[in-house]
Design a protein around this motif. Structure first.
Motif, short mmCIF file in Angstrom:
data_model
loop_
_atom_site.label_atom_id
_atom_site.label_comp_id
_atom_site.label_asym_id
_atom_site.label_seq_id
_atom_site.Cartn_x
_atom_site.Cartn_y
_atom_site.Cartn_z
N VAL A 74 0.85 -1.21 0.00
CA VAL A 74 0.00 0.00 0.00
C VAL A 74 0.88 1.25 0.00
N LEU A 75 1.98 1.22 0.77
CA LEU A 75 2.88 2.37 0.82
C LEU A 75 3.49 2.64 -0.55
N HIS A 76 3.99 1.56 -1.17
CA HIS A 76 4.58 1.73 -2.51
C HIS A 76 3.53 2.20 -3.51
N LEU A 77 2.31 1.65 -3.39
CA LEU A 77 1.24 2.05 -4.30
C LEU A 77 0.89 3.52 -4.12
N SER A 78 0.86 3.99 -2.86
CA SER A 78 0.53 5.40 -2.63
C SER A 78 1.59 6.31 -3.23
N GLU A 79 2.86 5.92 -3.18
CA GLU A 79 3.93 6.72 -3.78
C GLU A 79 3.80 6.73 -5.31
N ILE A 80 3.41 5.59 -5.85
CA ILE A 80 3.22 5.53 -7.31
C ILE A 80 2.05 6.42 -7.73
N LEU A 81 0.95 6.36 -6.99
CA LEU A 81 -0.21 7.19 -7.32
C LEU A 81 0.12 8.67 -7.19
N ASP A 82 0.89 9.02 -6.15
CA ASP A 82 1.31 10.40 -5.99
C ASP A 82 2.15 10.86 -7.19
N TYR A 83 3.01 9.98 -7.66
CA TYR A 83 3.85 10.29 -8.82
C TYR A 83 3.00 10.48 -10.08
N ILE A 84 2.05 9.56 -10.28
CA ILE A 84 1.23 9.62 -11.49
C ILE A 84 0.28 10.81 -11.48
N LEU A 85 -0.37 11.04 -10.34
CA LEU A 85 -1.43 12.06 -10.29
C LEU A 85 -0.89 13.48 -10.20
N TYR A 86 0.25 13.67 -9.55
CA TYR A 86 0.70 15.04 -9.26
C TYR A 86 2.02 15.42 -9.94
N ARG A 87 2.84 14.44 -10.29
CA ARG A 87 4.14 14.79 -10.85
C ARG A 87 4.30 14.42 -12.32
N CYS A 88 3.30 13.80 -12.90
CA CYS A 88 3.39 13.39 -14.30
C CYS A 88 2.62 14.31 -15.24
N ASN A 89 2.21 15.46 -14.74
CA ASN A 89 1.48 16.40 -15.60
C ASN A 89 2.40 17.26 -16.45
N GLU A 90 3.69 17.27 -16.12
CA GLU A 90 4.65 18.02 -16.91
C GLU A 90 5.13 17.18 -18.10
N LYS A 91 5.66 17.87 -19.10
CA LYS A 91 6.17 17.15 -20.27
C LYS A 91 7.43 16.35 -19.93
N ARG A 92 8.19 16.82 -18.97
CA ARG A 92 9.41 16.13 -18.56
C ARG A 92 9.46 16.04 -17.04
N VAL A 93 10.01 14.95 -16.53
CA VAL A 93 10.25 14.78 -15.10
C VAL A 93 11.71 14.39 -14.93
N LEU A 94 12.19 14.49 -13.71
CA LEU A 94 13.56 14.07 -13.44
C LEU A 94 13.69 12.57 -13.66
N LEU A 95 14.77 12.18 -14.29
CA LEU A 95 15.03 10.75 -14.48
C LEU A 95 15.12 10.05 -13.13
N PHE A 96 15.63 10.75 -12.12
CA PHE A 96 15.73 10.19 -10.77
C PHE A 96 14.34 9.80 -10.24
N GLN A 133 16.38 14.75 -17.52
CA GLN A 133 14.92 14.71 -17.53
C GLN A 133 14.43 13.77 -18.62
N ILE A 134 13.26 13.20 -18.39
CA ILE A 134 12.69 12.22 -19.31
C ILE A 134 11.17 12.38 -19.31
N ALA A 135 10.52 11.93 -20.38
CA ALA A 135 9.06 11.94 -20.41
C ALA A 135 8.52 11.00 -19.34
N PRO A 136 7.51 11.41 -18.59
CA PRO A 136 7.01 10.58 -17.49
C PRO A 136 6.39 9.27 -17.97
N LEU A 137 6.58 8.23 -17.18
CA LEU A 137 5.99 6.91 -17.43
C LEU A 137 6.43 6.31 -18.75
N LEU A 138 7.61 6.68 -19.21
CA LEU A 138 8.09 6.14 -20.48
C LEU A 138 8.69 4.75 -20.32
#
Length: 361
Positions: free
Chosen positions: A206-228, A263-268
């Motif tokens: 659940v913890l890992h899933l919450s971090e993934i959802l946070d990444y997808i919902l709030y940090r993947c709206n940009e064209k590029r995200v940090l590769l890290f 930087q890289i395209a999110p969820l690539l």
């Protein structure tokens, strides 16, 4: 609607009036030039006015006939033979009219100034200058037309690029919308399996899933995200899958701890990892093997993932043609045209993907 139409009509009328003024100014300048060039004849300066009054109308007629009839009807339509033929006829007619006008003008001048030598009037120069004016006016018109055509082409190209960009953005949004449900469906299935087993590892999932959802919902709206951040998301996903397949999974991961703000395209990269678990682990009755590595150099990266294949499965179609891999191929074409190299190697016992990519800082 009526006001809009009236506005357009008024604008067209203003443009026509401005064009008429420009044309009138051009011919006024021509008249002045024509007069001052030939007014050096002090014996009978009125001869210049007589020749101008006779020859300039011919120049105007020839210019507008060629510019507004022959050029649009034949040259623009690529009927080059007819254009050159009719242009030759037109110029010969103009020369004939010019000499005819010169002849009668000389008769008039000699009748009124019998003492003047006709040779000092240089009528041949006046005819030559007439043709020069005609060719000059035609050249001005065609150069101006070429300039405006190029401007229109540039504007159409800009509009085309904007339209393509909007279409690409819309397609990218659609592809990302397909990725999210696809990923969540698989992950929730994993969580469901652990909760049914009443596993103590469910809270970690659940913890890992919450971090993934946070990444997808709030940090993947940009064209590029940090590769890290993209790597951290992959690690969260892998941890979830490791919890589910702990007894039948052998996995070796080599991801860098520092990516130098690349930087890289999110969820690539996620679809490649999903694909490896979906086809390499879930369909393998024994212990499945996955190896994944990511290496960076300057502004480029190479991602490689390999998974074992169930030897009992003879079909190779589903593994390399799933929705995840098809989506990521489209995204690569849209986001990194001519800046990536994707190699898919499907063998009897293994399936591997290698992605080489030029990134941005």
């Amino acid at each position: 609607m009526t006001d809009r139409v009236q506005y357009i009509v008024n604008k067209i009328i203003r443009m026509k009036n401005i064009r008429i003024i420009y044309h009138a100014l051009f011919w006024i300048v021509v008249v002045l030039f024509y007069f001052f060039v030939f007014s050096w004849n002090s014996a009978f300066r009125a001869a210049t006015i007589i020749f101008s009054a006779g020859l300039l109308p011919v120049a105007i007629l020839l210019t507008y006939f060629i510019n507004y009839f022959l050029v649009p009807r034949f040259l623009w339509e690529k009927r080059y033979g007819l254009f050159f033929l009719f242009s030759l006829y037109t110029l010969l007619t103009g020369v004939w009219l010019s000499f005819l006008i010169v002849f009668y003008a000389l008769l008039y001048i000699l009748k009124n100034k019998a003492t003047i030598d006709p040779s000092v009037l240089h009528p041949e120069l006046q005819v030559i200058s007439l043709n020069f004016i005609v060719f000059f006016a035609i050249a001005v018109k065609q150069v101006k037309r070429a300039f405006f055509i190029q401007q229109e082409k540039n504007e159409l190209e800009r509009k085309k690029l904007k339209t393509e960009l909007k279409l690409k953005e819309a397609e990218l949004k659609l592809l990302k919308a397909q990725i999210h449900p696809h990923f969540l469906f698989n992950t929730l299935n994993n969580l469901y399996g652990l909760t049914m087993e009443k596993s103590d590892e469910a809270p970690g999932l659940v913890l890992h899933l919450s971090e993934i959802l946070d990444y997808i919902l709030y940090r993947c709206n940009e064209k590029r995200v940090l590769l890290f951040d993209e790597i951290a998301n992959l690690q969260n996903y892998i941890e979830i899958e490791k919890l589910r397949y702990s007894q039948k999974l052998s996995i070796d991961i080599d991801f860098p701890e520092e990516t130098n703000n690349l930087q890289i395209a999110p969820l690539l990269l996620l679809p490649f990892v999903e694909n490896a678990f979906k086809h390499g682990v879930s369909q393998n009755p024994g212990v499945a093997r996955i190896t994944a590595s990511l290496k960076t150099r300057h502004t480029s990266m190479e991602f490689r993932i390999e998974n074992s294949i169930n030897p009992a499965k003879t079909s190779k179609n589903n593994h390399s043609k799933g929705i995840g891999l098809q989506n990521v191929k489209k995204r690569l074409e849209l986001l990194y045209p001519q800046k990536y190299k994707l190699e898919i190697d499907e063998k009897e016992a293994t399936f591997s993907v290698t992605l080489s990519l030029q990134l941005a800082e």
